[in-house]
Design a protein around this motif. Structure first.
Motif, PDB file in Angstrom:
ATOM      1  N   SER A 299      34.894 -42.532  24.126  1.00 48.00           N
ATOM      2  CA  SER A 299      34.166 -41.984  25.262  1.00 48.00           C
ATOM      3  C   SER A 299      34.920 -42.157  26.571  1.00 48.00           C
ATOM      4  CB  SER A 299      32.779 -42.625  25.366  1.00 48.00           C
ATOM      5  OG  SER A 299      32.903 -44.022  25.617  1.00 48.00           O
ATOM      6  N   ILE A 300      35.913 -43.050  26.578  1.00 45.05           N
ATOM      7  CA  ILE A 300      36.733 -43.222  27.767  1.00 45.05           C
ATOM      8  C   ILE A 300      38.210 -43.143  27.393  1.00 45.05           C
ATOM      9  CG2 ILE A 300      35.098 -44.518  29.169  1.00 45.05           C
ATOM     10  CD1 ILE A 300      36.218 -47.072  28.129  1.00 45.05           C
ATOM     11  N   LYS A 301      39.022 -42.798  28.363  1.00 45.87           N
ATOM     12  CA  LYS A 301      40.437 -42.518  28.128  1.00 45.87           C
ATOM     13  C   LYS A 301      41.273 -43.792  28.176  1.00 45.87           C
ATOM     14  CE  LYS A 301      44.310 -39.923  30.151  1.00 45.87           C
ATOM     15  NZ  LYS A 301      44.710 -39.073  31.311  1.00 45.87           N
ATOM     16  N   LYS A 302      42.165 -43.944  27.205  1.00 46.35           N
ATOM     17  CA  LYS A 302      43.119 -45.041  27.205  1.00 46.35           C
ATOM     18  C   LYS A 302      44.485 -44.526  27.656  1.00 46.35           C
ATOM     19  CE  LYS A 302      42.643 -46.432  22.902  1.00 46.35           C
ATOM     20  NZ  LYS A 302      42.763 -47.275  21.687  1.00 46.35           N
ATOM     21  N   GLN A 303      45.319 -45.441  28.134  1.00 47.54           N
ATOM     22  CA  GLN A 303      46.684 -45.090  28.491  1.00 47.54           C
ATOM     23  C   GLN A 303      47.653 -46.065  27.826  1.00 47.54           C
ATOM     24  OE1 GLN A 303      47.455 -45.495  32.708  1.00 47.54           O
ATOM     25  NE2 GLN A 303      46.602 -47.566  32.826  1.00 47.54           N
ATOM     26  N   PRO A 304      48.882 -45.636  27.556  1.00 46.48           N
ATOM     27  CA  PRO A 304      49.871 -46.564  26.999  1.00 46.48           C
ATOM     28  C   PRO A 304      50.115 -47.701  27.983  1.00 46.48           C
ATOM     29  CG  PRO A 304      50.640 -44.281  26.855  1.00 46.48           C
ATOM     30  CD  PRO A 304      49.442 -44.275  27.743  1.00 46.48           C
ATOM     31  N   MET A 305      50.346 -48.903  27.479  1.00 42.44           N
ATOM     32  CA  MET A 305      50.608 -50.016  28.373  1.00 42.44           C
ATOM     33  C   MET A 305      51.911 -49.821  29.142  1.00 42.44           C
ATOM     34  SD  MET A 305      47.918 -51.689  28.312  1.00 42.44           S
ATOM     35  CE  MET A 305      48.455 -52.932  29.492  1.00 42.44           C
ATOM     36  N   ALA A 306      52.832 -49.033  28.584  1.00 42.34           N
ATOM     37  CA  ALA A 306      54.067 -48.720  29.330  1.00 42.34           C
ATOM     38  C   ALA A 306      53.737 -47.982  30.622  1.00 42.34           C
ATOM     39  CB  ALA A 306      55.002 -47.889  28.463  1.00 42.34           C
ATOM     40  N   THR A 307      52.705 -47.154  30.586  1.00 41.72           N
ATOM     41  CA  THR A 307      52.258 -46.464  31.797  1.00 41.72           C
ATOM     42  C   THR A 307      51.536 -47.426  32.728  1.00 41.72           C
ATOM     43  OG1 THR A 307      52.012 -44.381  30.572  1.00 41.72           O
ATOM     44  CG2 THR A 307      50.834 -44.563  32.677  1.00 41.72           C
ATOM     45  N   ALA A 308      50.654 -48.239  32.156  1.00 34.81           N
ATOM     46  CA  ALA A 308      49.913 -49.212  32.962  1.00 34.81           C
ATOM     47  C   ALA A 308      50.854 -50.169  33.683  1.00 34.81           C
ATOM     48  CB  ALA A 308      48.957 -49.995  32.066  1.00 34.81           C
ATOM     49  N   ASN A 309      51.955 -50.538  33.023  1.00 29.02           N
ATOM     50  CA  ASN A 309      52.880 -51.511  33.602  1.00 29.02           C
ATOM     51  C   ASN A 309      53.619 -50.981  34.826  1.00 29.02           C
ATOM     52  OD1 ASN A 309      52.176 -53.292  31.564  1.00 29.02           O
ATOM     53  ND2 ASN A 309      53.937 -52.789  30.277  1.00 29.02           N
TER      54      ASN A 309
END
Length: 337
Positions: A299-309
């Motif tokens: 129900s919610i969007k995840k992002q790669p941790m490489a992007t989060a970093n």
């Protein structure tokens, strides 16, 4: 306490709430919840979450943030705790880094430092939504748990564990008294009951009511009439990598790890701050999903941790918080207070 291997099995069976990592955003002396507008604040904090983080934060921060260090791409909230330091026998201090909480699940490999966040409706095994509806926090909401001035235990849900090998160790209310080969693990469970009116309160806690009655992920008892609104129970987990300092801990000496606010016998002053910043109704959508874990069943969007970093904020204080320091930042001459 369960080993990390056993924890993996537990989480594999869990079907309620959210669990996700947030990499470190910044480490500096700012505290927009307790000391809004003060730059610097009284002591150093370890902060994760959205890049709207600043000395002053009001209104809907999700409208100002453009990125987040959290795996959940729609979560621009900020989460922070005091920073842990090692005090060398010669009197100098060194910041203790954090490492990702294990296990890293749900495609979250690659997290850097930071902490792990939980939002639970009931406990880790079920949401119980038919009997207990959960309301997401509104924009501008904030709260704290614990107090740096505490010298005895005054809040269930704030705990330490001495990690060794594959074990997190026994849950205790005070700082470990011996070297921990796997690091020091801290947990902060926030209150689950809100008065339904105030986004904050003068002490940043009175608008909330704590019915938490254990140090585990058990369902907290019913909310009182004064604070009738059940909100998600927020929890932080952090692994402080104390292992590299263990060889400098002289046998027979007291625990040399201190929080950034100064000496605090037993470590009872551990505390956490939360400032809500989910985009739109993203958190409510996740909390309304029945028997789902990690990502709210899509129900919610995840992002790669490489992007989060890649998300970051500038150094707004301009002081040294890393390396060997002659005193705790902002606390020089007050380390014993």
């Amino acid at each position: 306490m369960k080993s990390l291997t056993a924890s993996v099995a537990l989480f594999a069976l869990a079907e309620a709430g959210l669990r996700f990592p947030c990499s470190t955003l910044t480490v500096q002396r700012l505290d927009p919840a307790v000391e809004p507008g003060n730059s610097p604040s009284a002591h150093v904090h370890h902060i994760v979450g959205g890049n709207a983080f600043n000395a002053t934060m009001t209104g809907d921060v999700s409208e100002r943030a453009t990125c987040t260090t959290c795996q959940m791409a729609e979560d621009f909230s900020n989460y922070w705790t005091a920073q842990l330091y090692f005090k060398h026998p010669n009197g100098s201090y060194h910041r203790v880094p954090t490492i990702p909480v294990q296990p890293l699940l749900g495609g979250s490999n690659g997290a850097q430092g930071g902490l792990t966040i939980y939002y639970t409706q009931f406990d880790l095994n079920k949401d119980n939504l038919k009997q207990q509806k959960v309301k997401a926090f509104p924009p501008g909401f904030r709260m704290t748990v614990g107090s740096p001035g505490s010298t005895t235990r005054n809040h269930l849900g704030l705990s330490y564990q001495c990690m060794s090998g594959g074990s997190r160790g026994t849950i205790t209310s005070d700082m470990p008294s011996k070297p921990c080969s796997g690091g020091i693990f801290t947990t902060h469970h926030f209150p689950p009951c809100w008065n339904g009116k105030d986004l904050d309160s003068p002490d940043h806690q009175s608008h909330m009511y704590n019915t938490v009655n254990s140090d585990y992920f058990n369902n907290a008892p019913a909310c009182p009439e004064s604070h009738p609104v059940r909100v998600p129970q927020v929890t932080f987990e952090i692994t402080w990598d104390t292992s590299k300092f263990n060889s400098m801990w002289k046998s027979g000496d007291p625990n040399p790890f201190v929080w950034s606010f100064g000496q605090n016998p037993g470590g009872y002053g551990t505390h956490g701050d939360y400032l809500f910043g989910w985009k739109g109704d993203a958190l409510q959508r996740a909390m309304d999903k029945s028997e789902c874990f990690y990502d709210g069943c899509g129900s919610i969007k995840k992002q790669p941790m490489a992007t989060a970093n890649q998300c970051a904020v500038k150094d707004m204080v301009g002081e040294q918080v890393d390396g060997w320091l002659t005193g705790l930042p902002g606390r020089s001459g007050m380390e014993g207070m």
